[in-house]
Design an enzyme around this catalytic site. Structure first.
Site, PDB file in Angstrom:
ATOM      1  N   HIS A   1       0.819  -1.222   0.000  1.00 36.39           N
ATOM      2  CA  HIS A   1       0.000   0.000   0.000  1.00 36.39           C
ATOM      3  C   HIS A   1       0.851   1.271   0.000  1.00 36.39           C
ATOM      4  O   HIS A   1       0.298   2.373  -0.035  1.00 36.39           O
ATOM      5  CB  HIS A   1      -0.930   0.021   1.214  1.00 36.39           C
TER       6      HIS A   1
ATOM      7  N   ASP B   1      -2.734 -10.548  -2.347  1.00 35.91           N
ATOM      8  CA  ASP B   1      -3.319 -10.087  -1.089  1.00 35.91           C
ATOM      9  C   ASP B   1      -4.787  -9.724  -1.343  1.00 35.91           C
ATOM     10  O   ASP B   1      -5.153  -9.310  -2.445  1.00 35.91           O
ATOM     11  CB  ASP B   1      -2.544  -8.854  -0.614  1.00 35.91           C
TER      12      ASP B   1
ATOM     13  N   HIS C   1      -6.363  -7.261  -0.401  1.00 37.24           N
ATOM     14  CA  HIS C   1      -6.484  -5.828  -0.677  1.00 37.24           C
ATOM     15  C   HIS C   1      -5.686  -5.477  -1.933  1.00 37.24           C
ATOM     16  O   HIS C   1      -4.595  -6.007  -2.151  1.00 37.24           O
ATOM     17  CB  HIS C   1      -5.945  -5.008   0.504  1.00 37.24           C
TER      18      HIS C   1
ATOM     19  N   ASP D   1      -4.346 -12.791   3.351  1.00 41.71           N
ATOM     20  CA  ASP D   1      -5.643 -12.459   3.938  1.00 41.71           C
ATOM     21  C   ASP D   1      -6.833 -12.730   3.028  1.00 41.71           C
ATOM     22  O   ASP D   1      -7.975 -12.435   3.398  1.00 41.71           O
ATOM     23  CB  ASP D   1      -5.666 -11.010   4.430  1.00 41.71           C
TER      24      ASP D   1
END
Ligand SMILES: [Zn+2]
Length: 371
Positions: free
Chosen positions: A157, A193, A195, A282
């Protein structure tokens, strides 16, 4: 497998985090490092600590002023009256605000996207060490065919000049750029991931020599919200070299495997000389987040294709970033076409967000157009 890690990863130890208006224990805890390291030991892997390659590999993808800020912020904390055991702000620069304040809190608001990345006494040691693990693993992968970087704090991120989503320095981007420079490129990043890897996308959005592919939960109602839609495909020279494959929440095994297969086909068409896998776990059903409900069987299942000669044919459930070189020799002359990708329809129809994923001038053009 060579696994590169550093005990410095545990020196970033945030305590609190605001989630949905309430303080909770910070999810990105220092204990993550020891859990992953101990699992690697039990697995019989070849653990090693990284050499110090300095700031140059970090500055290769990050803004030097941002890097200097991260390195020096804790030493400047006395400039904030009443400062406690961490530096954190609640005032963040919006896209319409372009001034660069001199003060520490203002500069923190300029360089961070949210409240998930407090700076504490050991933060720089941890994020610097995590980046060095990425560099060392990239070198090890080029030498041995594959390697694993145990990177904590995580990185995908983090943009070239901003932290957010628990991330400070973009370890995947640092590893990819390291291998691109060593091999002459092109290289690819596959981010699985749950996200979207918004920082990685932002760093390489205008480049054709690093293909970025991300399989993640639809950001229309999920972090990082402002990037990760299927219509974000790159800009300028990088047009066609960024691919997002968003999936509806709770998709389960079949759509996730199909998206990963589609991502691998895109990467195969790119003919990369090296591949970095941003291996957040995740998406797994048994992860505390588990938003895509992917079973252990699916995440370790055999796939039918290969991104290129020499690339692994089996997915394994490992954490953090894995660098895997592919023995390919030619560079594509055009962006890879989408072979079987079926991204979430809602995501595909999204118009560009006001917060453009691209850093710099081209981002401004798209942001203003969206407003
Ligand atoms: Zn994640």
């Amino acid at each position: 497998m060579r696994i590169v890690h550093t005990p410095d990863s545990s020196r970033h130890d945030p305590e609190r985090y605001m989630r949905r208006g309430a303080p909770i224990p910070h999810p990105e805890q220092a204990a993550r490092y020891a859990i992953l390291r101990d699992a690697a030991v039990r697995g019989g892997h070849d653990l090693a600590e990284p050499a110090d390659h300095g700031l140059d590999p970090i500055r290769a993808v990050h803004d030097p002023d941002y890097v200097a800020f991260l390195a020096e912020a804790w030493a400047r904390r006395d400039a904030i009256p009443g400062i406690g055991d961490e530096i954190l702000t609640g005032a963040f620069a919006r896209p319409q605000m372009h001034r660069k304040p001199a003060g520490l809190l203002g500069r923190l608001g300029l360089y961070t996207a949210d409240t998930s990345t407090p700076i504490r006494a050991g933060t720089w040691a941890a994020v610097y060490g995590s980046a060095q693990c990425a560099v060392a693993a990239a070198d090890a992968a080029l030498a041995a065919g594959h390697a694993y970087a145990l990177c904590r704090p995580p990185g995908h991120h983090a943009y070239a000049d901003s932290a957010g989503g628990f991330c400070f320095l973009n370890n995947s981007a640092i590893a990819a750029e390291r291998m691109r420079a060593a091999t002459g490129g092109p290289v690819a990043i596959l981010d699985i991931d749950v996200h979207h890897g918004n920082g990685t996308q932002g760093i390489f959005y205008a480049r054709a020599d690093v293909l970025t592919v991300s399989v993640h939960a639809d950001p229309s109602d999920y972090f990082p919200f402002f990037a990760g839609y299927a219509d974000e495909t790159g800009a300028g020279a990088g047009a066609g070299f960024n691919r997002n494959l968003p999936l509806p929440p709770g998709s389960g095994d079949a759509p996730w495997l199909e998206a990963v297969e589609a991502g691998l086909a895109l990467i195969a068409a790119h003919r990369p000389r090296a591949l970095v896998v941003a291996l957040g776990l995740d998406a797994a059903a048994d992860d505390p987040i588990g938003a895509l409900a992917v079973s252990r069987g699916a995440s370790s299942g055999r796939r039918s294709g290969s991104p290129g000669p020499g690339c692994p044919r089996r997915w394994s459930k490992r954490a953090a970033t894995s660098a895997r070189p592919c023995r390919t020799t030619s560079r594509p002359s055009s962006p890879p076409s989408t072979p079987r990708a079926r991204p979430n329809a809602a995501g595909a129809q999204k118009v560009p967000s006001a917060r453009c994923p691209v850093q710099g001038a081209q981002c401004k053009v798209r942001s203003e157009a969206a407003q």
